[in-house]
Design a protein around this motif. Structure first.
Motif, PDB file in Angstrom:
ATOM      1  N   GLY A   9      26.221  20.830 -25.342  1.00 15.84           N
ATOM      2  CA  GLY A   9      24.563  21.896 -26.232  1.00 15.84           C
ATOM      3  C   GLY A   9      23.207  20.950 -26.425  1.00 15.84           C
ATOM      4  N   GLU A  10      23.348  19.437 -26.650  1.00 13.79           N
ATOM      5  CA  GLU A  10      22.519  18.323 -26.528  1.00 13.79           C
ATOM      6  C   GLU A  10      21.716  18.516 -25.498  1.00 13.79           C
ATOM      7  N   ALA A  11      23.041  18.606 -24.103  1.00 11.89           N
ATOM      8  CA  ALA A  11      22.117  18.270 -23.166  1.00 11.89           C
ATOM      9  C   ALA A  11      21.591  19.361 -22.022  1.00 11.89           C
ATOM     10  N   ASP A  12      22.148  20.714 -22.014  1.00  6.94           N
ATOM     11  CA  ASP A  12      21.818  22.164 -21.348  1.00  6.94           C
ATOM     12  C   ASP A  12      22.266  22.995 -22.833  1.00  6.94           C
ATOM     13  N   ARG A  13      21.287  23.251 -23.455  1.00 12.17           N
ATOM     14  CA  ARG A  13      21.404  24.675 -24.537  1.00 12.17           C
ATOM     15  C   ARG A  13      21.906  26.394 -23.111  1.00 12.17           C
ATOM     16  N   GLU A  14      21.068  26.135 -21.969  1.00 10.40           N
ATOM     17  CA  GLU A  14      21.578  27.216 -20.906  1.00 10.40           C
ATOM     18  C   GLU A  14      23.170  27.152 -20.317  1.00 10.40           C
ATOM     19  N   MET A  15      23.139  25.939 -20.084  1.00 11.39           N
ATOM     20  CA  MET A  15      24.265  25.851 -18.925  1.00 11.39           C
ATOM     21  C   MET A  15      25.199  26.452 -19.888  1.00 11.39           C
ATOM     22  N   ILE A  16      25.547  25.326 -21.414  1.00 16.61           N
ATOM     23  CA  ILE A  16      27.014  26.092 -21.416  1.00 16.61           C
ATOM     24  C   ILE A  16      26.664  27.493 -22.489  1.00 16.61           C
ATOM     25  N   ALA A  17      25.055  28.223 -23.029  1.00 13.64           N
ATOM     26  CA  ALA A  17      25.999  29.310 -22.968  1.00 13.64           C
ATOM     27  C   ALA A  17      26.159  30.511 -22.722  1.00 13.64           C
ATOM     28  N   ALA A  18      25.903  29.968 -20.550  1.00 11.52           N
ATOM     29  CA  ALA A  18      26.087  30.600 -19.807  1.00 11.52           C
ATOM     30  C   ALA A  18      27.663  30.658 -19.653  1.00 11.52           C
ATOM     31  N   LEU A  19      27.882  29.467 -19.702  1.00 11.73           N
ATOM     32  CA  LEU A  19      29.463  29.154 -19.751  1.00 11.73           C
ATOM     33  C   LEU A  19      30.260  29.426 -20.617  1.00 11.73           C
TER      34      LEU A  19
END
Lengths: 380, 307
Positions: free
Chosen positions: B174-184
């Motif tokens: 979540g620290e690194a990339d909020r959108e990406m982990i939401a997409a995952l």
């Protein structure tokens, strides 16, 4: 129904008009700290003041109360508002010296009276004194001077002294040293608002002191005393009453037991005015009064006594009536010195436990009929 | 100054650092993961202290109070996140500062309404009171040793949580990339609520631990909050390791500065001046340290990312 309402309103209006036309009417603006850190002091001053008005049935005194939030800029705005739009005759209530310095000189210069129920900075006692400024509590140095006198009388030879690094802290250590004549094992200025005193306590332990004097008002004193009690150092501690007033003692608890502190007031001073005050305060608010409450109470009674003798519109007569200080102080003997600061006894108290409540009892008189060191510099 | 006193002061510095770590760990987690400047962190500290004091007073057990402080601060954290903070993630930092500053006022006056203006009583439990003699002959309060132990335990727990658990992987992601982990498929809203509650609980724990030897009163959180911000700026925003190292640096610098500077100045100045200059300079010292570190590491000691 409607008729009655109108009638009542008419009566009220008549009463009001009658009252305001009466000689001896005074409008008082109280600026004090009722929110944020340190609100306990302002609340006590306010409650003591209101209690005195209520007990005296003084309906010729109208009181407007404002909260300064312990901020000098807010206090200045409130003073302007009270003077200009409320048109008060007398100001009172300020707790902190820095706020008093911001408000008092301007207010007295505009011809208003100021009665201080707490702050007593040296600047307003000496060269910066004003004939319309009356301090009903003490000059800031007074309680510390009594602590120094007590240390000397007790035979302490090597005190470790500490206070926060700000003007009142420096006044405190100066006041102590004015009457204490032994050596100093150490002298420390701590950060204002500091909460951890491990480093200072270690220095006290290593210093070879025979006693500790500290002035750490409010939460700083609570933190220091609790940590001191845990540290295993058991040197006798002396301080001014500010770290041992009724509001704070319950939070310190056992750690404060037996500590000597200096105060111009204590709830066990034996006179009728004090008995009426302590009893009335407990009945009204359900708690024991603090020295701040006693100062608010005395301030109100001073004002009531002056308003009974002179009209506030006649400034010279009113000032003379204030300076005469013909009221029954809860402290017993009380009079003003030439700079309108108190000349009074300052007592040494010891923290004791009464039932479940921690409180103070007087064990000695530290300084009798004590005036302040700055009175000589004051020329009205 | 004897070596024994110096050793004791180093221990005091470590202990002060541990206190700061308890406070700044939660702050750096929330700041790093959620990108949120939370000025109300000090309010959770205050809530923890008040919860501990009132439960300890009612039940007579300090340890129950400590548990209550964790629970109360975590619950307050969840409520604040759901009601207020959630609306601030997409806003800029100024809005966050204003909203969380408003929360300070709400919490302070709310606490005053509930508990009154006078400080509450909270004392060290009998099991941890008094002083022990350490090897070398230093008499040291047991409770301060307990604070050091609690700080070490929290540090180990956090390193384990962030480095070794599934939740930790999500937090780092979540620290690194909020959108990406939401997409995952990770429920990012819930993750944020958990992180915020964890941060609040840590602050509440700190409040209870420190309130015990300080003063439990309205507004007690703000002075600590300022130091905690200094710590996370030095350590690097979002880094638990940075918060730990930063806390130790600030704790040692402050404590040793306070004791050694007046002594050092007394070799070149008369005693009263040395004292005044030394103590004035000592209170600046941690800010000088912060400025010095920022010159060489603009994003803090362990702040790899540019925020």
């Amino acid at each position: 129904m409607k008729k009655v309402g109108i009638l009542t309103a008419a009566c009220a209006a008549a009463l009001f008009a009658g009252a305001s036309a009466q000689a001896g009417d005074v409008k008082v603006g109280m600026i004090t700290t009722l929110s944020g850190g340190g609100a306990g002091l302002g609340i006590d001053v306010r409650d003591g003041f209101e209690l005195a008005l209520k007990q005296a049935g003084a309906d010729n005194i109208e009181l407007v109360i404002e909260d300064d939030q312990r901020k000098p800029d807010v206090a200045v705005q409130l003073a302007d508002k009270l003077i200009q739009s409320e048109q008060v005759d007398v100001l009172t209530g300020i707790i902190w010296s820095n706020l008093a310095m911001a408000v008092v000189p301007a207010a007295t210069a505009q011809g208003k009276f100021y009665l201080s129920p707490n702050a007593g900075p040296s600047a307003l006692a000496g060269k910066g004194c004003h004939e319309n400024y009356f301090n009903v509590a003490w000059q800031n140095d007074n309680l510390h001077e009594a602590a120094g006198a007590y240390a000397k009388d007790t035979g302490y030879k090597n005190s470790f002294i500490l206070a926060p690094n700000y003007p009142a802290g420096k006044d405190a250590l100066t006041g102590y040293k004015r009457f204490y004549d032994g050596d100093l094992a150490g002298e420390i200025y701590t950060k204002l608002g500091q909460t951890d005193y491990a480093a200072e306590i270690a220095q006290i332990r290593a210093s070879g002191a025979d006693s500790v004097f500290f002035f750490l008002p409010g939460g700083m004193g609570i933190a220091f005393l609790k940590q001191y009690a845990q540290s295993g150092v058991d040197l006798p501690v002396v301080g001014p009453a500010f770290s041992f007033d009724q509001g704070i003692l319950q939070a310190v608890g056992e750690a404060a037991l037996g500590v000597k502190n200096t105060s111009q007031w204590s709830k066990d001073i034996d006179n009728p005015a004090n008995a009426a005050f302590v009893e009335g305060f407990q009945a009204e608010y359900g708690r024991l009064p603090s020295l701040y409450a006693s100062q608010g109470y005395d301030t109100a009674n001073l004002l009531i006594s002056a308003a009974a003798k002179a009209d506030v519109a006649d400034a010279d007569a009113f000032r003379a009536a204030l300076a005469a200080a013909e009221f029954d102080s809860v402290r017993g003997a009380f009079k003003f010195g030439p700079n309108h600061h108190p000349i009074q006894d300052i007592y040494v108290r010891e923290v004791i436990k009464e039932g479940d409540v921690y409180t103070n009892k007087i064990i000695a008189t530290g300084l009798a009929d004590h005036a302040d060191a700055y009175a000589g510099d004051c020329k009205f | 100054m004897t070596s024994l006193l110096l050793a004791e002061q180093v221990l005091n510095g470590l202990q002060f650092g541990m206190m700061l770590f308890l406070m700044s760990a939660g702050l750096t987690l929330v700041f790093g993961v959620m990108g949120l400047i939370n000025l109300a962190h000090g309010s959770f500290y205050m809530i923890g202290a008040f919860a501990c004091a009132s439960v300890a007073m009612a039940t007579g057990s300090w340890f129950l109070g400590l548990a209550a402080s964790l629970a109360a601060a975590a619950v307050a954290g969840v409520l604040v996140e759901l009601l207020v903070i959630r609306r601030l993630y997409d806003r800029d930092h100024l809005d966050q500062v204003l909203a969380t500053f408003a929360l300070i006022l709400v919490f302070s006056e709310g606490t005053r309404y509930l508990f009154g203006s006078f400080p509450l009583f909270l004392d060290v439990p009998a099991a941890l009171s008094g002083a022990v003699t350490l090897p070398g002959g230093i008499a040291y309060p047991v409770y301060r040793l307990a604070i050091i132990a609690a700080g070490i335990a929290v540090a180990i727990g956090l390193f384990w949580l962030v480095g070794r658990t599934r939740l930790g992987i999500r937090i780092r992601a979540g620290e690194a990339d909020r959108e990406m982990i939401a997409a995952l498929g990770v429920d990012i809203d819930r993750l944020y609520t958990i992180v915020f509650a964890l941060g609040a609980a840590l602050a509440g724990f700190a409040g209870a631990m420190l309130g015990t030897i300080q003063s439990v009163q309205v507004g007690m959180g703000e002075p600590v909050l300022i130091l905690a911000f200094v710590v996370i700026v030095i350590g690097g925003i979002g880094s638990i390791k940075g918060a730990l190292i930063g806390s130790m640096l600030v704790g040692l610098t402050d404590t040793l500065g306070r004791t050694l500077l007046p002594v050092a100045f007394s070799t070149i100045l008369p005693p009263s001046d040395a004292n005044a200059v030394g103590s004035a300079l000592a209170s600046l010292l941690i800010y000088v340290l912060m400025a010095g570190i920022l010159v060489f590491r603009p994003s803090g000691l362990y702040g790899g990312r540019s925020a």
